[in-house]
Write an enzyme that holds these catalytic residues in place. Structure first.
Site, PDB file in Angstrom:
ATOM      1  N   HIS A 108      -6.967 -10.169   0.370  1.00 48.82           N
ATOM      2  CA  HIS A 108      -5.758  -9.330   0.340  1.00 48.82           C
ATOM      3  C   HIS A 108      -5.422  -8.693   1.675  1.00 48.82           C
ATOM      4  CE1 HIS A 108      -8.657  -6.024  -0.043  1.00 48.82           C
ATOM      5  NE2 HIS A 108      -7.706  -5.262   0.463  1.00 48.82           N
TER       6      HIS A 108
HETATM    7  C1  UD1 Z   1      -3.819  -1.361   0.743  1.00 46.58           C
HETATM    8  C2  UD1 Z   1      -4.538  -0.781   1.957  1.00 46.58           C
HETATM    9  C3  UD1 Z   1      -5.781  -1.596   2.237  1.00 46.58           C
HETATM   10  C4  UD1 Z   1      -6.654  -1.709   1.016  1.00 46.58           C
HETATM   11  C5  UD1 Z   1      -5.839  -2.220  -0.181  1.00 46.58           C
HETATM   12  C6  UD1 Z   1      -6.698  -2.144  -1.417  1.00 46.58           C
HETATM   13  C7  UD1 Z   1      -3.059   0.220   3.631  1.00 46.58           C
HETATM   14  C8  UD1 Z   1      -2.446   0.065   4.965  1.00 46.58           C
HETATM   15  N1  UD1 Z   1      -3.684  -0.838   3.137  1.00 46.58           N
HETATM   16  O1  UD1 Z   1      -3.424  -2.681   1.097  1.00 46.58           O
HETATM   17  O2  UD1 Z   1      -6.529  -0.931   3.262  1.00 46.58           O
HETATM   18  O3  UD1 Z   1      -7.711  -2.597   1.293  1.00 46.58           O
HETATM   19  O4  UD1 Z   1      -4.689  -1.389  -0.362  1.00 46.58           O
HETATM   20  O5  UD1 Z   1      -6.273  -2.984  -2.422  1.00 46.58           O
HETATM   21  O6  UD1 Z   1      -2.962   1.279   3.043  1.00 46.58           O
HETATM   22  N2  UD1 Z   1       1.845  -4.675  -4.488  1.00 46.58           N
HETATM   23  C9  UD1 Z   1       2.229  -4.927  -5.770  1.00 46.58           C
HETATM   24  N3  UD1 Z   1       1.814  -4.061  -6.745  1.00 46.58           N
HETATM   25  C10 UD1 Z   1       1.047  -2.981  -6.491  1.00 46.58           C
HETATM   26  C11 UD1 Z   1       0.662  -2.748  -5.177  1.00 46.58           C
HETATM   27  C12 UD1 Z   1       1.091  -3.604  -4.179  1.00 46.58           C
HETATM   28  O7  UD1 Z   1       2.935  -5.897  -6.047  1.00 46.58           O
HETATM   29  O8  UD1 Z   1       0.693  -2.242  -7.435  1.00 46.58           O
HETATM   30  C13 UD1 Z   1       2.275  -5.624  -3.430  1.00 46.58           C
HETATM   31  C14 UD1 Z   1       3.621  -5.271  -2.815  1.00 46.58           C
HETATM   32  O9  UD1 Z   1       4.284  -6.451  -2.521  1.00 46.58           O
HETATM   33  C15 UD1 Z   1       3.216  -4.598  -1.524  1.00 46.58           C
HETATM   34  C16 UD1 Z   1       1.951  -5.349  -1.166  1.00 46.58           C
HETATM   35  O10 UD1 Z   1       1.316  -5.638  -2.391  1.00 46.58           O
HETATM   36  O11 UD1 Z   1       4.188  -4.676  -0.527  1.00 46.58           O
HETATM   37  C17 UD1 Z   1       1.008  -4.550  -0.283  1.00 46.58           C
HETATM   38  O12 UD1 Z   1       0.692  -3.295  -0.871  1.00 46.58           O
HETATM   39  P1  UD1 Z   1       0.224  -2.069   0.053  1.00 46.58           P
HETATM   40  O13 UD1 Z   1      -0.204  -0.950  -0.777  1.00 46.58           O
HETATM   41  O14 UD1 Z   1       1.244  -1.787   1.090  1.00 46.58           O
HETATM   42  O15 UD1 Z   1      -1.004  -2.652   0.839  1.00 46.58           O
HETATM   43  P2  UD1 Z   1      -2.279  -3.420   0.292  1.00 46.58           P
HETATM   44  O16 UD1 Z   1      -2.236  -4.798   0.854  1.00 46.58           O
HETATM   45  O17 UD1 Z   1      -2.414  -3.242  -1.161  1.00 46.58           O
HETATM   46  N1  UDP Z   2     -11.632  -4.714  -7.512  1.00 42.91           N
HETATM   47  C1  UDP Z   2     -11.284  -4.800  -8.844  1.00 42.91           C
HETATM   48  N2  UDP Z   2     -10.553  -5.874  -9.253  1.00 42.91           N
HETATM   49  C2  UDP Z   2     -10.168  -6.857  -8.419  1.00 42.91           C
HETATM   50  C3  UDP Z   2     -10.529  -6.764  -7.041  1.00 42.91           C
HETATM   51  C4  UDP Z   2     -11.248  -5.657  -6.618  1.00 42.91           C
HETATM   52  O1  UDP Z   2     -11.646  -3.928  -9.650  1.00 42.91           O
HETATM   53  O2  UDP Z   2      -9.511  -7.807  -8.853  1.00 42.91           O
HETATM   54  C5  UDP Z   2     -12.434  -3.558  -7.079  1.00 42.91           C
HETATM   55  C6  UDP Z   2     -13.733  -3.960  -6.431  1.00 42.91           C
HETATM   56  O3  UDP Z   2     -14.721  -4.141  -7.411  1.00 42.91           O
HETATM   57  C7  UDP Z   2     -14.001  -2.785  -5.518  1.00 42.91           C
HETATM   58  C8  UDP Z   2     -12.614  -2.343  -5.093  1.00 42.91           C
HETATM   59  O4  UDP Z   2     -11.712  -2.887  -6.067  1.00 42.91           O
HETATM   60  O5  UDP Z   2     -14.615  -1.735  -6.223  1.00 42.91           O
HETATM   61  C9  UDP Z   2     -12.268  -2.893  -3.758  1.00 42.91           C
HETATM   62  O6  UDP Z   2     -10.904  -2.717  -3.520  1.00 42.91           O
HETATM   63  P1  UDP Z   2     -10.013  -3.707  -2.671  1.00 42.91           P
HETATM   64  O7  UDP Z   2     -10.693  -4.999  -2.519  1.00 42.91           O
HETATM   65  O8  UDP Z   2      -8.668  -3.692  -3.282  1.00 42.91           O
HETATM   66  O9  UDP Z   2      -9.847  -2.941  -1.280  1.00 42.91           O
HETATM   67  P2  UDP Z   2     -10.792  -2.626  -0.046  1.00 42.91           P
HETATM   68  O10 UDP Z   2     -12.144  -2.258  -0.522  1.00 42.91           O
HETATM   69  O11 UDP Z   2     -10.766  -3.837   0.830  1.00 42.91           O
HETATM   70  O12 UDP Z   2     -10.092  -1.496   0.635  1.00 42.91           O
END
Ligand code: UD1
Ligand code: UDP
Length: 381
Positions: free
Chosen positions: A219
């Site tokens: 992601h």
């Molecule tokens: C964010 C964090 C990242 C973290 C991740 C955990 C920042 C800069 N990044 O990244 O550090 O590892 O969360 O999962 O804060 N979207 C949906 N539904 C949702 C959420 C997001 O469709 O509920 C999609 C949207 O298209 C959105 C994209 O995901 O634009 C990215 O979401 P965003 O929260 O901006 O960043 P993450 O990639 O989730």
């Molecule tokens: N996680 C989850 N379901 C998923 C992917 C991740 O519950 O499909 C949990 C995972 O077990 C961990 C946390 O989300 O506890 C990690 O978050 P994510 O990978 O979104 O972000 P990051 O740690 O890279 O910020």
């Protein structure tokens, strides 16, 4: 009574906050009140709500509903919403987790109001400011009062940036305290493992047998937003399916789901390959069950690479660096970036029967959350 405002917004923050809320409820409810602010950064039910119900996180007191957007707009909306809440709630401190835009927004809002910041998962560095998370970590750490580091490396990074070991209480933003405490995510894995193995039916649902599949998550923006890197990762999975009989399960972040269509032909190719199984984002208990039963983890997630280590699974990291350097140093993870050759050779290396892995303890004793709350009370009450 110590009044804390907790700011969370993204999936890993709900999980981290669960450990602290549980510690507050079970040991400190006479001394601590927690107000939860959900920024709304993640909003799909399987990215947000499911964690509140499964991990017994108290319902948020406020939801800013900021949703997705460019970093500036998203963060600005959060700052303005958090500021308003801090002005009316007047907490003794604010708790921020990790390195997302929700963390950064909380740090900007609270620091300008002179509200002490408690940063949990402080000091982690990947030493490249080309990833948004690194910027968020550094900015938050440098306006925090209590900095709880999950590993000793985290504390060492902060001392290298000028934080002092010998600061004495009372602590404040100009006299901050670094506190190595262990990893609250490790607390959660220990706490939820048995229930996950008992209650999750994800393996049956997808007809998976223990040790017969590798778990993959993707992601991070440098992988999802670059079609060459995304293609390269899937190309190596495809090669391993065909050459090594590998099977992959991918609970895919909505961001990655959307970006799959940016690589011409990729979605069609993936639907043809039975052993690359793309499923919706997993709930926490399902994820624990998938991690505990897989043979290997392949991921660009910070949290998932740590969980691989907790469950003693080798991990291929789809980045060129990691703040969790112990995983690589101890030989249990390899940094393969999005490089086909590196991904494939790490896979073969970890599959070799004579590859020995030593999962030395690095993440504390599973009681980091209680320790953290006790220190917040000691220093900020
Ligand atoms: C964010 C964090 C990242 C973290 C991740 C955990 C920042 C800069 N990044 O990244 O550090 O590892 O969360 O999962 O804060 N979207 C949906 N539904 C949702 C959420 C997001 O469709 O509920 C999609 C949207 O298209 C959105 C994209 O995901 O634009 C990215 O979401 P965003 O929260 O901006 O960043 P993450 O990639 O989730
Ligand atoms: N996680 C989850 N379901 C998923 C992917 C991740 O519950 O499909 C949990 C995972 O077990 C961990 C946390 O989300 O506890 C990690 O978050 P994510 O990978 O979104 O972000 P990051 O740690 O890279 O910020």
């Amino acid at each position: 009574m110590l009044k804390i405002v907790t700011v969370i917004g993204a999936r890993p923050q709900f999980i981290k906050a669960a450990a602290i809320s549980r510690a507050i409820r079970s040991k400190f409810s006479d001394n601590v009140t927690e107000i939860i602010v959900h920024t709304g950064q993640h909003y799909d039910p399987e990215m947000s709500e499911v964690f509140f119900s499964q991990l017994n996180i108290p319902h948020e007191n406020y939801n800013l509903k900021v949703g997705s957007g460019n970093h500036g707009v998203q963060t600005a909306r959060m700052i303005s919403g958090i500021e308003e809440i801090l002005i009316s709630e007047k907490p003794n401190c604010i708790i921020l987790y990790g390195d997302t835009n929700s963390t950064l927004a909380g740090a900007v809002a609270a620091s300008k109001l002179l509200i002490p910041i408690v940063h949990i998962e402080a000091g982690m560095r990947s030493f490249t400011k080309q990833v948004p998370e690194e910027i968020n970590r550094i900015m938050c750490d440098h306006v925090s009062t209590l900095l709880f580091t999950p590993t000793l490396t985290g504390a060492a990074n902060l001392y290298n940036e000028g934080f002092r070991k010998d600061n004495m209480a009372p602590y404040h933003v100009d006299n901050p305290k670094v506190i190595p405490c262990g990893d609250i995510m490790y607390d959660n894995s220990l706490y939820f493992k048995d229930v996950a193995l008992k209650e999750s039916n994800i393996l049956d649902l997808h007809n998976l047998k223990a040790n017969s599949y590798s778990l993959v998550t993707i992601h991070r923006n440098n992988n999802t937003d670059d079609p060459n890197r995304l293609f390269s990762i899937f190309k190596s999975l495809d090669a391993l399916v065909h050459a090594a009989g590998a099977k992959f399960v991918l609970p895919l972040h909505p961001r990655t789901q959307k970006m799959l269509d940016t690589v011409p032909g990729l979605r069609d190719r993936l639907t043809e390959v039975e052993n690359i199984k793309i499923i919706p984002p997993a709930s926490y208990l399902d994820m624990i069950a998938l991690e505990a039963n897989c043979d290997m983890v392949i991921t660009d997630s910070g949290g998932v690479q740590k969980e691989a280590y907790y469950f003693e699974k080798p991990c291929i990291i789809l980045q060129s660096e990691t703040p969790w350097v112990e995983l690589v140093r101890n030989g249990c993870a390899e940094l393969a970036d999005a490089d086909c050759n590196a991904i494939e050779s790490a896979y073969y290396y970890f599959k070799k029967p004579d590859t020995k892995l030593d999962f030395k303890p690095v993440f504390g004793d599973g009681k980091a959350a209680e320790f953290t709350v006790s220190k917040i009370l000691e220093y900020l009450h």
